[in-house]
Design a protein around this motif. Structure first.
Motif, PDB file in Angstrom:
ATOM      1  N   ASP A 102      36.676  34.717  37.616  1.00  0.00           N
ATOM      2  CA  ASP A 102      37.297  34.951  38.882  1.00  0.00           C
ATOM      3  C   ASP A 102      38.270  34.299  38.574  1.00  0.00           C
ATOM      4  O   ASP A 102      39.344  34.382  38.917  1.00  0.00           O
ATOM      5  CB  ASP A 102      36.942  33.451  39.645  1.00  0.00           C
ATOM      6  CG  ASP A 102      36.827  34.298  41.573  1.00  0.00           C
ATOM      7  OD1 ASP A 102      37.444  35.286  41.562  1.00  0.00           O
ATOM      8  OD2 ASP A 102      36.750  33.085  41.807  1.00  0.00           O
ATOM      9  N   VAL A 103      38.177  33.364  37.417  1.00  0.00           N
ATOM     10  CA  VAL A 103      40.412  32.161  37.348  1.00  0.00           C
ATOM     11  C   VAL A 103      40.647  33.505  36.103  1.00  0.00           C
ATOM     12  O   VAL A 103      41.689  33.127  36.277  1.00  0.00           O
ATOM     13  CB  VAL A 103      39.538  31.033  36.809  1.00  0.00           C
ATOM     14  CG1 VAL A 103      40.995  30.596  36.111  1.00  0.00           C
ATOM     15  CG2 VAL A 103      38.732  30.305  37.806  1.00  0.00           C
ATOM     16  N   GLU A 104      40.104  34.196  35.442  1.00  0.00           N
ATOM     17  CA  GLU A 104      41.035  34.944  35.034  1.00  0.00           C
ATOM     18  C   GLU A 104      41.693  36.024  35.261  1.00  0.00           C
ATOM     19  O   GLU A 104      43.105  36.716  35.299  1.00  0.00           O
ATOM     20  CB  GLU A 104      39.622  36.316  33.592  1.00  0.00           C
ATOM     21  CG  GLU A 104      39.937  36.997  32.930  1.00  0.00           C
ATOM     22  CD  GLU A 104      38.862  37.754  32.702  1.00  0.00           C
ATOM     23  OE1 GLU A 104      39.671  38.329  31.776  1.00  0.00           O
ATOM     24  OE2 GLU A 104      37.849  37.801  32.872  1.00  0.00           O
ATOM     25  N   VAL A 105      40.745  36.740  36.619  1.00  0.00           N
ATOM     26  CA  VAL A 105      41.277  37.595  37.698  1.00  0.00           C
ATOM     27  C   VAL A 105      42.503  36.417  38.123  1.00  0.00           C
ATOM     28  O   VAL A 105      43.848  37.279  38.525  1.00  0.00           O
ATOM     29  CB  VAL A 105      40.999  38.333  38.515  1.00  0.00           C
ATOM     30  CG1 VAL A 105      41.227  38.848  39.469  1.00  0.00           C
ATOM     31  CG2 VAL A 105      39.056  38.724  37.853  1.00  0.00           C
ATOM     32  N   ALA A 106      42.579  35.170  38.480  1.00  0.00           N
ATOM     33  CA  ALA A 106      43.806  34.561  39.020  1.00  0.00           C
ATOM     34  C   ALA A 106      44.909  34.726  38.362  1.00  0.00           C
ATOM     35  O   ALA A 106      45.421  34.395  38.762  1.00  0.00           O
ATOM     36  CB  ALA A 106      42.899  33.812  39.415  1.00  0.00           C
ATOM     37  N   PHE A 107      44.651  34.960  37.061  1.00  0.00           N
ATOM     38  CA  PHE A 107      45.713  34.073  36.237  1.00  0.00           C
ATOM     39  C   PHE A 107      46.665  35.859  35.347  1.00  0.00           C
ATOM     40  O   PHE A 107      47.425  36.095  35.030  1.00  0.00           O
ATOM     41  CB  PHE A 107      44.765  33.909  34.833  1.00  0.00           C
ATOM     42  CG  PHE A 107      45.277  32.121  34.618  1.00  0.00           C
ATOM     43  CD1 PHE A 107      46.492  31.341  34.827  1.00  0.00           C
ATOM     44  CD2 PHE A 107      43.933  31.494  34.847  1.00  0.00           C
ATOM     45  CE1 PHE A 107      46.481  30.057  35.105  1.00  0.00           C
ATOM     46  CE2 PHE A 107      43.747  30.261  34.709  1.00  0.00           C
ATOM     47  CZ  PHE A 107      45.132  29.642  35.236  1.00  0.00           C
ATOM     48  N   ILE A 124      46.276  38.687  37.063  1.00  0.00           N
ATOM     49  CA  ILE A 124      47.524  38.734  38.218  1.00  0.00           C
ATOM     50  C   ILE A 124      48.957  38.010  38.261  1.00  0.00           C
ATOM     51  O   ILE A 124      49.830  39.493  38.260  1.00  0.00           O
ATOM     52  CB  ILE A 124      46.900  38.566  39.483  1.00  0.00           C
ATOM     53  CG1 ILE A 124      45.685  39.909  40.231  1.00  0.00           C
ATOM     54  CG2 ILE A 124      47.561  38.777  41.427  1.00  0.00           C
ATOM     55  CD1 ILE A 124      45.319  39.256  40.873  1.00  0.00           C
ATOM     56  N   PRO A 125      49.435  37.572  38.162  1.00  0.00           N
ATOM     57  CA  PRO A 125      50.934  37.273  37.905  1.00  0.00           C
ATOM     58  C   PRO A 125      51.567  37.212  37.048  1.00  0.00           C
ATOM     59  O   PRO A 125      52.383  37.825  36.522  1.00  0.00           O
ATOM     60  CB  PRO A 125      50.435  35.381  37.819  1.00  0.00           C
ATOM     61  CG  PRO A 125      49.551  34.775  38.531  1.00  0.00           C
ATOM     62  CD  PRO A 125      48.816  35.685  38.023  1.00  0.00           C
TER      63      PRO A 125
END
Length: 116
Positions: A69-74, A76-77
């Motif tokens: 989930d944190v991977e996706v948060a990184f 996107i930017p």
């Protein structure tokens, strides 16, 4: 503008938190109903002890979920600025995904992905 501004914002933040908690305790309605302190599960009263241990598999799944989930948060930017940064960004994200892939491979080898 130096450390004084940080100190002022820190003191103002602490003051506002203390003030909000004080006002909340001052004006909130308090009821000492014994039913409020019971564990609640879908309207059904619990049978047996409510403090039970869960298998560690649930925690492993939760940790793996958080990692990706944190991977996706990184990602996107990174995708937003990819054109501006160029090839450096591509190399960085390949390294990032490779490290995450190693984590997934490790979890697979430890059989953390097996639901039993």
């Amino acid at each position: 503008m130096g450390y004084e501004a940080i100190l002022v914002f820190f003191i103002a933040g602490v003051f506002l938190i203390v003030l909000a908690n004080f006002l909340s305790n001052l004006i909130s309605h308090k009821s000492e109903n014994p039913a409020k302190k019971e564990p609640y599960e879908c309207g059904v009263e619990t049978i047996g002890p409510t403090w039970i241990q869960f298998k560690v598999v649930y925690y492993l799944f939760a940790i793996l979920f958080l990692i990706f989930d944190v991977e996706v948060a990184f990602l996107i930017p990174w995708a937003v600025v990819f054109k501006e940064v160029g090839a450096v960004a591509l190399v960085e994200i390949i390294v990032f995904l490779f490290i995450l892939g190693l984590g997934l491979l490790y979890a697979y080898k430890k059989r953390a992905l097996r639901w039993e």
